[in-house]
Design an enzyme around this catalytic site. Structure first.
Site, mmCIF file in Angstrom:
data_model
loop_
_atom_site.group_PDB
_atom_site.id
_atom_site.type_symbol
_atom_site.label_atom_id
_atom_site.label_comp_id
_atom_site.label_asym_id
_atom_site.label_seq_id
_atom_site.Cartn_x
_atom_site.Cartn_y
_atom_site.Cartn_z
ATOM 1 N N PHE A 133 0.852 -1.197 0.000
ATOM 2 C CA PHE A 133 0.000 0.000 0.000
ATOM 3 C C PHE A 133 0.891 1.252 0.000
ATOM 4 O O PHE A 133 1.904 1.288 0.706
ATOM 5 C CB PHE A 133 -0.868 -0.046 1.254
ATOM 6 C CG PHE A 133 -1.989 0.938 1.294
ATOM 7 C CD1 PHE A 133 -3.089 0.794 0.473
ATOM 8 C CD2 PHE A 133 -1.951 2.013 2.169
ATOM 9 C CE1 PHE A 133 -4.136 1.701 0.520
ATOM 10 C CE2 PHE A 133 -2.993 2.926 2.224
ATOM 11 C CZ PHE A 133 -4.092 2.765 1.395
ATOM 12 N N ASP A 212 1.319 -6.084 7.375
ATOM 13 C CA ASP A 212 0.122 -5.248 7.406
ATOM 14 C C ASP A 212 -1.067 -6.126 7.024
ATOM 15 O O ASP A 212 -1.140 -6.625 5.901
ATOM 16 C CB ASP A 212 0.281 -4.080 6.418
ATOM 17 C CG ASP A 212 -0.846 -3.063 6.542
ATOM 18 O OD1 ASP A 212 -1.974 -3.467 6.880
ATOM 19 O OD2 ASP A 212 -0.593 -1.868 6.274
ATOM 20 N N TYR A 237 -11.595 -0.718 9.847
ATOM 21 C CA TYR A 237 -12.785 -0.209 9.137
ATOM 22 C C TYR A 237 -13.087 -0.940 7.843
ATOM 23 O O TYR A 237 -14.072 -0.644 7.188
ATOM 24 C CB TYR A 237 -12.664 1.303 8.879
ATOM 25 C CG TYR A 237 -11.379 1.744 8.210
ATOM 26 C CD1 TYR A 237 -11.194 1.599 6.850
ATOM 27 C CD2 TYR A 237 -10.352 2.323 8.944
ATOM 28 C CE1 TYR A 237 -10.020 2.015 6.235
ATOM 29 C CE2 TYR A 237 -9.176 2.735 8.356
ATOM 30 C CZ TYR A 237 -9.016 2.574 6.995
ATOM 31 O OH TYR A 237 -7.840 2.969 6.395
ATOM 32 N N LYS A 238 -12.227 -1.894 7.467
ATOM 33 C CA LYS A 238 -12.492 -2.632 6.231
ATOM 34 C C LYS A 238 -13.377 -3.838 6.550
ATOM 35 O O LYS A 238 -14.521 -3.660 6.933
ATOM 36 C CB LYS A 238 -11.168 -3.001 5.571
ATOM 37 C CG LYS A 238 -10.471 -1.742 5.042
ATOM 38 C CD LYS A 238 -9.050 -1.945 4.568
ATOM 39 C CE LYS A 238 -8.501 -0.603 4.091
ATOM 40 N NZ LYS A 238 -7.035 -0.625 3.937
ATOM 41 N N ARG A 386 -12.022 -3.311 -8.715
ATOM 42 C CA ARG A 386 -11.698 -4.064 -7.514
ATOM 43 C C ARG A 386 -12.947 -4.289 -6.671
ATOM 44 O O ARG A 386 -13.682 -3.347 -6.390
ATOM 45 C CB ARG A 386 -10.660 -3.283 -6.709
ATOM 46 C CG ARG A 386 -10.044 -4.073 -5.585
ATOM 47 C CD ARG A 386 -9.094 -3.187 -4.818
ATOM 48 N NE ARG A 386 -9.841 -2.267 -3.963
ATOM 49 C CZ ARG A 386 -9.368 -1.766 -2.819
ATOM 50 N NH1 ARG A 386 -8.142 -2.077 -2.422
ATOM 51 N NH2 ARG A 386 -10.081 -0.948 -2.097
#
Ligand SMILES: *Cc1c(COP(=O)(O)O)cnc(C)c1O
Length: 426
Positions: A133, A212, A237-238, A386
């Protein structure tokens, strides 16, 4: 003649029967579904709102903040912090005391990377890969400059832009390598690193491993402690459904915590913060990675979301996530491949997260057209569509419906009415 996807197609029946057999079917009603026709495939960016979170926050605001005021810390808020951390520990395969919720993923990565480099004396290299990321890459670049010693960052390239074989990392590990920092599931393609094997290889060479898990927590089996992972960070939060900007977490293997110094030594990381000493002495365990006052309301929102996942059962969640991606691949082969879509995500179920990324030269206008048809997904430049599949609220029939809509968009070329952004970027 292009493959049609009419209502009589057998894959609709497959979707129906998979939904009927799904042991997690009833969890969808635990989430707020504002528009039942909307197919939300963005749970890997921001998970849906659990209904019980609404009640929980209302109560905590009115009854605790409103009434308890400062007494709240003693009555429940301190306990809340460790309760949430313990629940998360179960989900990521950590021991109690190895997990702390705090700050954002980026800040936690910074704290752990610097702390790690400062104890890896005599080493010189940090390894990561270009599938990571962007924030992680920015922070690792800063960390090699700011840590003590003479560090440099080596960014391994991916030949296909989507995956990176373990052998490539293995080859790059020399005795100079002090830290390997990777994303477990890569945000673009959904490719999944084999952390358990990587951990073995990395430790043979005296390096440390920082993972991560932002894109894997909750949907991919994680055994951070058993895999002997040294350090990890991630967000809630995902797929963990903790809410926009909910607190991130960090994991430090229990034997390492006393050796590592937090580069941001705030008052709440102190051994005894309420003595208000003018000299900093770090808390003995992972508490030393706390910096300032935690966001209690945001933390309270994470708890019911984790409860849902624990009630659903971890194994059930993994199994469903795998089932959803597998089913999507059969839809892909039948309808999307013939229409010019490519696949960025590995086909082997053990090499991907709960995500499918499609490649299409018109990905940007297709993503816009899909949103207007109520299929919410991500566009990632230059050409990726995605989709994240959340095991607690996505259904097999939703995936079939999404693919039906993609077919209609492509066959009618309705996406052509969407103006190109600059360089295809919105
Ligand atoms: C989502 C995500 C982040 C987010 O970082 P924040 O600082 O919490 O905004 C970081 N790393 C990875 C791999 C992610 O997927």
């Amino acid at each position: 003649m292009m493959n049609e996807f009419p209502p009589s197609h057998p894959l609709w029946e497959t979707a129906k029967s998979l939904d009927a057999k799904d042991p997690l079917r009833k969890f969808r009603q635990e989430f707020m579904i504002a528009d039942p026709d909307e197919i939300y495939l963005n749970g890997n960016s921001l998970g849906r709102l659990p209904v019980r979170t609404v009640q929980r926050l209302e109560r905590i605001i009115r009854e605790q903040w409103g009434v308890w005021l400062i007494r709240g810390w003693d009555r429940d808020w301190l306990k809340l912090l460790s309760r949430v951390a313990d629940k998360l520990a179960v989900i990521i395969g950590a021991h109690p005391g190895e997990v702390l919720l705090a700050d954002s993923t980026s800040v936690n990565l910074y704290k752990l990377a610097i702390a790690c480099l400062n104890i890896q004396r005599g080493k010189k290299v940090v390894i990561t890969d270009e599938l990571n990321f962007p924030s992680d890459l920015y922070i690792l670049r800063a960390a090699v400059q700011q840590a003590q010693g003479n560090w440099r960052l080596q960014i391994l390239s991916s030949e296909d832009g989507n995956t990176l074989p373990l052998e490539k990392i293995e080859k790059a590990i020399t005795p100079e390598v002090g830290l390997v920092a990777l994303s477990h599931v890569c945000f673009r393609s959904g490719f999944l690193h084999d952390i358990s094997r990587l951990s073995e290889v990395i430790h043979q060479h005296g390096a440390m491993l920082l993972v991560d898990v932002s894109h894997s927590a909750g949907v991919v089996p994680l055994r951070l402690h058993d895999w002997k992972v040294d350090l990890a960070v991630g967000c809630t939060y995902k797929f963990l459904n903790g809410g926009p900007g909910s607190p991130a977490f960090l994991y430090v293997r229990e034997d390492l915590a006393p050796l590592l110094d937090n580069p941001i030594p705030g008052w709440l990381g102190h051994e005894n913060p309420f003595r208000f000493d003018l000299e900093y002495r770090p808390a003995r365990g992972i508490g030393r990675f706390r910096v300032g006052t935690p966001p209690v309301l945001a933390m309270a929102a994470v708890e019911p979301a984790l409860d849902l996942l624990l009630e659903a059962g971890q194994e059930n969640a993994y199994h469903k996530a795998k089932g959803l991606t597998e089913f999507f691949l059969s839809l892909y082969d039948a309808f999307l491949r013939p229409r010019g879509f490519g696949l960025a995500t590995p086909r082997e179920p053990d090499r991907r997260g709960a995500q499918i990324s499609l490649i299409h030269p018109e990905a940007w206008p297709i993503s816009r057209a899909a949103r207007d048809r109520k299929v919410v997904l991500d566009f990632r430049p230059p050409n990726l569509l995605r989709m994240g599949f959340a095991p607690l609220y996505n259904s097999y029939q939703e995936l079939a419906r999404a693919v039906e809509i993609f077919c209609q968009i492509v066959d009618s070329q309705s996406y052509r009415q969407y103006p190109e952004g600059v360089d295809g970027i919105p």
